[in-house]
Design a protein around this motif. Structure first.
Motif, PDB file in Angstrom:
ATOM      1  N   VAL A  70       0.848  -1.177   0.000  1.00 28.94           N
ATOM      2  CA  VAL A  70       0.000   0.000   0.000  1.00 28.94           C
ATOM      3  C   VAL A  70       0.889   1.232   0.000  1.00 28.94           C
ATOM      4  N   HIS A  71       0.707   2.104  -0.980  1.00 32.77           N
ATOM      5  CA  HIS A  71       1.521   3.303  -1.079  1.00 32.77           C
ATOM      6  C   HIS A  71       0.685   4.513  -0.668  1.00 32.77           C
ATOM      7  N   HIS A  72       1.157   5.224   0.323  1.00 34.12           N
ATOM      8  CA  HIS A  72       0.488   6.454   0.740  1.00 34.12           C
ATOM      9  C   HIS A  72       0.937   7.582  -0.178  1.00 34.12           C
ATOM     10  N   PRO A  73       0.044   8.523  -0.468  1.00 32.80           N
ATOM     11  CA  PRO A  73       0.398   9.599  -1.398  1.00 32.80           C
ATOM     12  C   PRO A  73       1.625  10.379  -0.947  1.00 32.80           C
ATOM     13  N   ARG A  74       2.445  10.720  -1.910  1.00 30.97           N
ATOM     14  CA  ARG A  74       3.612  11.550  -1.623  1.00 30.97           C
ATOM     15  C   ARG A  74       3.160  12.980  -1.362  1.00 30.97           C
ATOM     16  N   VAL A  75       3.936  13.688  -0.585  1.00 34.64           N
ATOM     17  CA  VAL A  75       3.675  15.104  -0.377  1.00 34.64           C
ATOM     18  C   VAL A  75       4.125  15.897  -1.592  1.00 34.64           C
ATOM     19  N   TYR A 134      22.428  19.086 -24.710  1.00 31.73           N
ATOM     20  CA  TYR A 134      22.130  17.696 -24.397  1.00 31.73           C
ATOM     21  C   TYR A 134      22.967  16.782 -25.288  1.00 31.73           C
ATOM     22  N   LEU A 135      23.500  15.729 -24.679  1.00 32.94           N
ATOM     23  CA  LEU A 135      24.304  14.758 -25.415  1.00 32.94           C
ATOM     24  C   LEU A 135      23.495  13.528 -25.805  1.00 32.94           C
ATOM     25  N   THR A 136      22.333  13.385 -25.206  1.00 33.32           N
ATOM     26  CA  THR A 136      21.449  12.247 -25.479  1.00 33.32           C
ATOM     27  C   THR A 136      20.020  12.770 -25.607  1.00 33.32           C
ATOM     28  N   PRO A 137      19.119  11.994 -26.180  1.00 35.89           N
ATOM     29  CA  PRO A 137      17.716  12.425 -26.239  1.00 35.89           C
ATOM     30  C   PRO A 137      17.138  12.589 -24.828  1.00 35.89           C
ATOM     31  N   ARG A 138      16.295  13.629 -24.644  1.00 36.60           N
ATOM     32  CA  ARG A 138      15.643  13.850 -23.364  1.00 36.60           C
ATOM     33  C   ARG A 138      14.435  12.929 -23.228  1.00 36.60           C
ATOM     34  N   ILE A 139      14.215  12.431 -22.028  1.00 35.04           N
ATOM     35  CA  ILE A 139      13.029  11.624 -21.729  1.00 35.04           C
ATOM     36  C   ILE A 139      12.132  12.471 -20.844  1.00 35.04           C
ATOM     37  N   ARG A 140      11.161  13.120 -21.451  1.00 40.87           N
ATOM     38  CA  ARG A 140      10.280  14.017 -20.704  1.00 40.87           C
ATOM     39  C   ARG A 140       9.224  13.223 -19.950  1.00 40.87           C
ATOM     40  N   LEU A 141       8.868  13.729 -18.773  1.00 34.46           N
ATOM     41  CA  LEU A 141       7.890  13.061 -17.919  1.00 34.46           C
ATOM     42  C   LEU A 141       6.578  13.836 -17.914  1.00 34.46           C
ATOM     43  N   THR A 142       5.475  13.106 -17.789  1.00 32.54           N
ATOM     44  CA  THR A 142       4.149  13.708 -17.667  1.00 32.54           C
ATOM     45  C   THR A 142       3.416  12.996 -16.538  1.00 32.54           C
ATOM     46  N   PRO A 143       2.277  13.515 -16.076  1.00 32.71           N
ATOM     47  CA  PRO A 143       1.534  12.835 -14.996  1.00 32.71           C
ATOM     48  C   PRO A 143       1.191  11.381 -15.292  1.00 32.71           C
ATOM     49  N   ARG A 144       1.011  11.031 -16.548  1.00 28.76           N
ATOM     50  CA  ARG A 144       0.687   9.634 -16.871  1.00 28.76           C
ATOM     51  C   ARG A 144       1.818   8.691 -16.485  1.00 28.76           C
ATOM     52  N   ASP A 145       3.055   9.204 -16.441  1.00 33.96           N
ATOM     53  CA  ASP A 145       4.176   8.364 -16.022  1.00 33.96           C
ATOM     54  C   ASP A 145       4.066   7.966 -14.557  1.00 33.96           C
ATOM     55  N   LEU A 146       3.285   8.700 -13.772  1.00 30.72           N
ATOM     56  CA  LEU A 146       3.115   8.390 -12.352  1.00 30.72           C
ATOM     57  C   LEU A 146       2.027   7.353 -12.114  1.00 30.72           C
ATOM     58  N   LEU A 147       1.178   7.134 -13.100  1.00 29.61           N
ATOM     59  CA  LEU A 147       0.021   6.252 -12.942  1.00 29.61           C
ATOM     60  C   LEU A 147       0.456   4.842 -12.535  1.00 29.61           C
ATOM     61  N   ASP A 148      -0.233   4.288 -11.543  1.00 31.52           N
ATOM     62  CA  ASP A 148       0.016   2.925 -11.046  1.00 31.52           C
ATOM     63  C   ASP A 148       1.427   2.756 -10.475  1.00 31.52           C
ATOM     64  N   TRP A 160       1.988   8.105  -7.524  1.00 31.89           N
ATOM     65  CA  TRP A 160       0.725   8.592  -8.075  1.00 31.89           C
ATOM     66  C   TRP A 160      -0.004   9.486  -7.076  1.00 31.89           C
ATOM     67  N   CYS A 161      -0.642  10.542  -7.608  1.00 34.57           N
ATOM     68  CA  CYS A 161      -1.496  11.463  -6.851  1.00 34.57           C
ATOM     69  C   CYS A 161      -0.793  12.155  -5.675  1.00 34.57           C
ATOM     70  N   PRO A 162       0.342  12.797  -5.909  1.00 38.52           N
ATOM     71  CA  PRO A 162       0.967  13.549  -4.817  1.00 38.52           C
ATOM     72  C   PRO A 162       0.158  14.800  -4.479  1.00 38.52           C
ATOM     73  N   GLU A 163       0.386  15.330  -3.279  1.00 42.60           N
ATOM     74  CA  GLU A 163      -0.275  16.570  -2.872  1.00 42.60           C
ATOM     75  C   GLU A 163       0.252  17.762  -3.664  1.00 42.60           C
ATOM     76  N   MET A 164       1.558  17.767  -3.914  1.00 42.39           N
ATOM     77  CA  MET A 164       2.224  18.855  -4.625  1.00 42.39           C
ATOM     78  C   MET A 164       2.865  18.297  -5.888  1.00 42.39           C
ATOM     79  N   LEU A 165       2.588  18.913  -7.031  1.00 42.42           N
ATOM     80  CA  LEU A 165       3.176  18.473  -8.291  1.00 42.42           C
ATOM     81  C   LEU A 165       3.990  19.620  -8.879  1.00 42.42           C
ATOM     82  N   HIS A 166       5.278  19.380  -9.052  1.00 43.32           N
ATOM     83  CA  HIS A 166       6.210  20.380  -9.572  1.00 43.32           C
ATOM     84  C   HIS A 166       6.616  20.012 -10.990  1.00 43.32           C
TER      85      HIS A 166
END
Length: 358
Positions: free
Chosen positions: A4-9, A122-136, A140-146
């Motif tokens: 069970v994972h509690h939401p991150r702050v 950049y020397l390599t391709p960037r791997i950009r993150l989006t909220p969908r990367d947090l799913l499951d 997932w579902c932090p209180e604060m999203l930066h």
């Protein structure tokens, strides 16, 4: 039974980068300069070093929160250095979510210095993150999203956040420097109603608003006023924080007005403590997110937490150093760069109170 994972702050969508450094003089000759041994090593003609705005933001929050309350994804390639892995684990392995691939390398960038002129690529391709990367995942579902990106990408991130009707995070948006141009202002205005905290630095804010001149307190206050007029946050109930380096940070809301928060260290008053400002703004916003959660949303007081986080970042090249001391009874006291964040917070609070009484 599944864990069970509690939401991150606090979770950041910022990237982790292995930075490579080359230091040359004005005539392009190697200077022999190096970086701190605990988190850097030499590889051929370069020095490799922990970097990335997301990394600094996560550590800014970690200064105030335990590892299981902070979150960041790190895409770990087959080339991931052991000394960097150890350094990250020292902060608490649970704060990192590693995604491994033997088919690619870790995101890398080259910071090249020729005299005082800095180049970045950049020397390599960037791997950009989006909220969908947090799913499951445990993040997932932090209180604060930066997040750190262009206004156009910020809109896409907000769209993904809104896909989950049960998630309404405090959104802390840091415009990426090279997209802080007048052409992006209209895209920024469109996304502002969904942003809880907008925080460019002074140069970036003035560039977005086509303001001329060198940053000063009056110009920073005017920039904040303009952003608030565009409508930050739902029903205009958001905050703007413009980070001004030695000027301090200006925090403003429509309801509460504005307040200057002094820099903890300044080059004028403590030149020996300002070593490298790289990552200070990112760390500031990590500390801000932690402060907002700990204080129930008090943006002014949270900005003091942010300022203390930034103070630890600028004292050395690279990330601040965490040490732990076990005291009687088995509890552990954490120090950063050998000092207490709470002691610095109290000092800053007293300084601000004196400033208000003047």
């Amino acid at each position: 039974m599944a864990a069970v994972h509690h939401p991150r702050v606090f979770t950041t969508l910022g990237m982790f980068i292995i930075d490579e450094f080359q230091f040359h003089d004005e005539e392009d000759r190697p200077t022999g300069r190096s970086l701190p041994a605990q988190e850097s090593s030499k590889s051929d003609a370069c020095i490799i070093h922990i970097g990335g705005g997301g990394t600094y933001a996560a550590i800014g929050a970690r200064i105030w929160l335990p590892p299981d309350k902070v979150g960041m994804i790190i895409d770990r390639g087959a080339d991931f250095p052991e000394h960097i892995q150890q350094k990250l684990d020292d902060y608490g392995p649970d704060m990192w979510l590693f995604r491994d691939s033997k088919e690619r390398v870790t995101t890398r960038a080259l910071n090249s210095y020729r005299g005082e002129n800095r180049g970045f690529e950049y020397l390599t391709p960037r791997i950009r993150l989006t909220p969908r990367d947090l799913l499951d995942t445990k993040l997932w579902c932090p209180e604060m999203l930066h997040f750190i990106c262009s206004p156009t990408r910020a809109s896409a991130i907000i769209s993904e956040v809104k896909e989950n009707e049960d998630w309404n995070p405090v959104t802390i948006y840091e415009p990426i420097p090279y997209r802080c141009v007048p052409e992006e202002l209209q895209s920024l205005i469109k996304v502002l109603p969904s942003i809880s905290v907008l925080s460019p630095n002074a140069d970036e804010a003035m560039s977005l608003l086509s303001m001329s001149g060198s940053p000063s307190k009056p110009l920073v206050e005017e920039a904040c006023r303009q952003f608030l007029e565009y409508g930050v946050g739902p029903e205009g109930d958001g905050a703007v924080i413009i980070r001004g380096g030695a000027l301090g940070a200006y925090v403003a809301t429509r309801k509460g007005g504005g307040q200057w928060i002094p820099a903890f260290w300044s080059e004028a008053e403590a030149p020996d403590r300002v070593v490298d400002v790289t990552g200070a703004g990112n760390s500031f916003l990590g500390g801000l997110g932690a402060g907002l959660a700990l204080l129930g949303g008090n943006i002014i007081e949270a900005a003091l937490y942010a300022t203390v986080s930034a103070s630890f970042t600028i004292e050395q090249e690279g990330l601040p150093q965490l040490t732990e001391t076990r005291v009687e009874g088995g509890s552990v006291i954490e120090h950063w760069n050998g000092d207490s964040p709470h002691k610095r917070l109290k000092e800053l609070q007293e300084r601000l109170h004196r400033q208000r009484d003047m």
